[in-house]
Design a protein around this motif. Structure first.
Motif, PDB file in Angstrom:
ATOM      1  N   TRP A 220       0.816  -1.215   0.000  1.00  0.00           N
ATOM      2  CA  TRP A 220       0.000   0.000   0.000  1.00  0.00           C
ATOM      3  C   TRP A 220       0.849   1.265   0.000  1.00  0.00           C
ATOM      4  CZ3 TRP A 220      -3.136  -2.476   4.513  1.00  0.00           C
ATOM      5  CH2 TRP A 220      -3.947  -3.500   3.985  1.00  0.00           C
ATOM      6  N   SER A 227      -4.250   0.737  -2.720  1.00  0.00           N
ATOM      7  CA  SER A 227      -4.432   0.769  -1.266  1.00  0.00           C
ATOM      8  C   SER A 227      -5.913   0.915  -0.926  1.00  0.00           C
ATOM      9  CB  SER A 227      -3.638   1.915  -0.649  1.00  0.00           C
ATOM     10  OG  SER A 227      -4.132   3.154  -1.105  1.00  0.00           O
ATOM     11  N   ARG A 231      -3.517   7.451   1.018  1.00  0.00           N
ATOM     12  CA  ARG A 231      -2.514   7.719   2.051  1.00  0.00           C
ATOM     13  C   ARG A 231      -2.631   9.136   2.594  1.00  0.00           C
ATOM     14  NH1 ARG A 231       3.249   6.156  -0.264  1.00  0.00           N
ATOM     15  NH2 ARG A 231       2.566   7.683  -1.796  1.00  0.00           N
ATOM     16  N   TRP A 245      -1.832   2.277   9.212  1.00  0.00           N
ATOM     17  CA  TRP A 245      -2.772   1.423   8.497  1.00  0.00           C
ATOM     18  C   TRP A 245      -3.591   0.570   9.450  1.00  0.00           C
ATOM     19  CZ3 TRP A 245      -3.539   2.309   3.468  1.00  0.00           C
ATOM     20  CH2 TRP A 245      -2.524   2.955   2.746  1.00  0.00           C
ATOM     21  N   ARG A 250     -12.097   0.644   4.989  1.00  0.00           N
ATOM     22  CA  ARG A 250     -11.980   0.168   3.612  1.00  0.00           C
ATOM     23  C   ARG A 250     -13.339   0.324   2.939  1.00  0.00           C
ATOM     24  NH1 ARG A 250      -9.458  -5.713   4.328  1.00  0.00           N
ATOM     25  NH2 ARG A 250     -11.246  -5.864   5.733  1.00  0.00           N
ATOM     26  N   TRP A 254     -13.541  -1.295  -2.648  1.00  0.00           N
ATOM     27  CA  TRP A 254     -12.243  -1.973  -2.488  1.00  0.00           C
ATOM     28  C   TRP A 254     -12.436  -3.394  -1.977  1.00  0.00           C
ATOM     29  CZ3 TRP A 254      -8.902  -4.241   1.030  1.00  0.00           C
ATOM     30  CH2 TRP A 254      -7.564  -4.320   0.641  1.00  0.00           C
TER      31      TRP A 254
END
Length: 280
Positions: A220, A227, A231, A245, A250, A254
């Motif tokens: 990621w 990812s 970020r 992380w 999520r 994804w």
């Protein structure tokens, strides 16, 4: 192109909380940073795509933009483990006498072993010892920290197919408390990852064990296009990078990604995604 293979992985134990009173002792051993990492949830389809691009002869992932790999510097930043020092190695003895003597030296108790292999010690037993420590003496604190490190070695850094036990071979490395920090734990962790990827890359392998947190966070950070979250909405990168992380959200999109969609994302990503900075 390989078929859409989904690798089975061992169930990772949730990270264990620890008493803040032992912080300085964890720092002294080099395991403070990695002890701060919370739960990191990966993706099995993504894991399958990474494994099919792994080349054992070069220890690299072959991508459309070139070859890349996890390095010692990555381990130092992601886990905060020492990468300099003595090799994590030694004489491995699986005899009952060896396990009993090492357990008495570390835990001051006879171990609860696996029925299938007498060289594996039960995590639950070690955690009970740790949690019962009063932390009112130097030796009590050190025993607590040794228990914490032993569980991390078996459940996070050097995982195998076992889900409830860790190998006793780590115990001799924990006997001398002042020497724990002198070992290159990060180097051993990276070697374990390389070996796990080598085994998993064989077409007939159905299971994989390795430091999955290390592999997913590296992916990621180096390939932000795949990812689970951007970020830029995470906390700034600091050692250990894996912390930012932990427990990250999520999106449904994804979570629904498959082997096919991850293949597409990786094949069409830009070179800057791989060679850019780790900083957000």
């Amino acid at each position: 192109m390989q078929p859409n293979r989904i690798l089975l992985v061992r169930k990772l134990d949730p990270p264990q909380s620890w008493n803040p009173r032992v912080k300085n002792y964890l720092c002294a051993t080099g395991f403070y940073h990695v002890s701060r990492i919370g739960m990191i949830r990966g993706s099995y389809p993504l894991l399958a795509v990474l494994v099919e691009r792994w080349r054992p002869k070069t220890h690299t992932f072959v991508l459309s933009v070139g070859e890349v790999t996890v390095t010692l510097e990555d381990v130092a930043h992601i886990f905060g483990l020492p990468i300099d020092g003595e090799p994590v190695s030694g004489w491995t003895d699986s005899s009952s006498d060896f396990v009993q003597s090492q357990s008495m030296a570390i835990f001051e108790r006879e171990p609860v072993l696996s029925r299938n292999s007498k060289s594996y010690i039960k995590f639950g037993w070690v955690r009970c010892i740790r949690d019962e420590e009063p932390l009112d003496t130097e030796e009590s604190i050190r025993r607590y920290v040794r228990c914490q490190i032993f569980c991390m070695l078996g459940s996070t850094l050097f995982t195998d197919k076992s889900t409830a036990y860790a190998h006793a071979m780590y115990l001799p490395l924990l006997r001398n408390f002042e020497q724990i920090h002198t070992y290159s734990w990060g180097t051993a962790c990276l070697a374990h990852l390389y070996r796990a990827l080598y085994c998993a890359s064989r077409y007939d392998t159905k299971e994989m064990d390795d430091p999955l947190n290390l592999l997913f966070v590296w992916t990621w950070e180096r390939m932000p296009c795949i990812s689970p979250v951007s970020r830029h909405i995470l906390s700034p990168a600091e050692i250990p990078v894996a912390m930012r992380w932990s427990h990250s959200d999520r999106s449904t999109t994804w979570l629904e990604k498959t082997v096919v969609t991850f293949r597409h994302d990786i094949d069409y990503m830009q070179e800057v995604n791989i060679y850019g900075s780790n900083e957000s």
